[in-house]
Design a protein around this motif. Sequence first.
Motif, mmCIF file in Angstrom:
data_model
loop_
_atom_site.group_PDB
_atom_site.id
_atom_site.type_symbol
_atom_site.label_atom_id
_atom_site.label_comp_id
_atom_site.label_asym_id
_atom_site.label_seq_id
_atom_site.Cartn_x
_atom_site.Cartn_y
_atom_site.Cartn_z
ATOM 1 N N ASP A 113 -0.528 36.131 22.152
ATOM 2 C CA ASP A 113 -1.552 36.822 21.364
ATOM 3 C C ASP A 113 -2.688 36.140 21.221
ATOM 4 N N LEU B 93 8.944 41.108 10.989
ATOM 5 C CA LEU B 93 8.035 39.727 11.169
ATOM 6 C C LEU B 93 7.207 40.290 12.869
ATOM 7 N N VAL B 94 7.815 40.806 13.624
ATOM 8 C CA VAL B 94 7.027 40.730 15.089
ATOM 9 C C VAL B 94 6.335 42.123 14.820
ATOM 10 N N ARG B 95 6.897 43.284 14.063
ATOM 11 C CA ARG B 95 5.809 44.390 13.895
ATOM 12 C C ARG B 95 5.182 44.855 15.315
ATOM 13 N N SER B 96 3.881 44.819 15.309
ATOM 14 C CA SER B 96 3.136 45.112 16.541
ATOM 15 C C SER B 96 2.846 44.064 17.589
ATOM 16 N N ASN B 97 2.994 42.979 16.976
ATOM 17 C CA ASN B 97 2.525 41.821 17.792
ATOM 18 C C ASN B 97 3.643 41.263 18.780
ATOM 19 N N PHE B 98 3.833 41.949 19.698
ATOM 20 C CA PHE B 98 4.879 41.851 20.587
ATOM 21 C C PHE B 98 4.815 40.301 21.471
ATOM 22 N N GLY C 150 3.330 37.952 20.278
ATOM 23 C CA GLY C 150 2.943 36.689 19.474
ATOM 24 C C GLY C 150 4.535 35.935 19.256
ATOM 25 N N PHE C 151 5.369 36.689 19.382
ATOM 26 C CA PHE C 151 6.959 36.093 19.402
ATOM 27 C C PHE C 151 7.798 36.046 20.537
#
Lengths: 180, 180
Positions: free
Chosen positions: B5, B43-48, B50-51
């Motif tokens: 990200d 944690l992950v939510r929309s930030n695919f 970033g994790f």
Amino acid sequence: MERTDGYGEPTKVMVAVNESSLKGYPHPSISSRSAFEWTLSKLVRSNFSGFKLLFLHVQIPDEDGFDDMDSIYASPADFKRMKAIDKIRGLHLLEFFVNHCHQLGINCEAWIRKGDPKEVICSEVKRVQPDMLVVGSRGLGPFQRVFVGTVSEFCVKHADCPVITIRRNANECPQDPVDD
Amino acid sequence: MERTDGYGEPTKVMVAVNESSLKGYPHPSISSRSAFEWTLSKLVRSNFSGFKLLFLHVQIPDEDGFDDMDSIYASPADFKRMKAIDKIRGLHLLEFFVNHCHQLGINCEAWIRKGDPKEVICSEVKRVQPDMLVVGSRGLGPFQRVFVGTVSEFCVKHADCPVITIRRNANECPQDPVDD
């Protein structure tokens, strides 16, 4: 209406913070700064609108009055004044965290409570119901722990939400590891 | 090169997963599914990007061989065959998690180890060095814990990275809470 990343309510992360035992107010302890930095770099990352940080600072009544040992209290107003000073010190600590979040555009809230940190943190978790609690830890060995107790261990066992404990980096550990 | 990200390396989250004690392979246990769903939604939510999720499944040698009690082992090939079946069962479990990540576009890796789950999880943490470990927990009371031991408590104490324990929802708890 709070901003979100389109994935429902922001994840509410409660972060328990306290002042440095070496430098005093308004400086955050090494372990609460570590916990905060970890939360930003590993959880929030770029997703500023997906998280809301809740900073709880618990003041220990006796300990925080220690500086005033030489003061003379002659009237109720003197005590009131002392309480006001405590509050201001705590607010300056919280300012550090809130300013940082504000610069990044992360929703946050911060507040002060008085009492035994481990008990108060758990009761505030019950009241506020965060999605998780982040607590810093000095990473003390079993021998050192006997004398100082650890807030983080208590919270892991008793808090009503998932708890993650962040240890200080070894290179940030002061000469006496009980200091923070 | 992995996608990110733009905030450095993705946050590596190791998730320890096991099969359901009620339904067997390939069904994940209630607590590992809860841990996975919590990781995605909180944690992950929309930030695919970033994790990165790392799924570790530890097979317990004796327990996983239990179904084969009535089998006859007449040659080394029979044992080899049994090991192959174990492996396939474990792979079907991991498929559940990997498919889900793949659909969302989240980087992941999954692998199987044999041994005592709590020991193996901690040694894999040492080897892989994730940013955090997520473990599910049945949320057993002290009385039930005496007999079954809890992997999550051991990992919280001994794993070389921050650990977060996710309890099952009360409404997902089976009749016998030791089941999962």
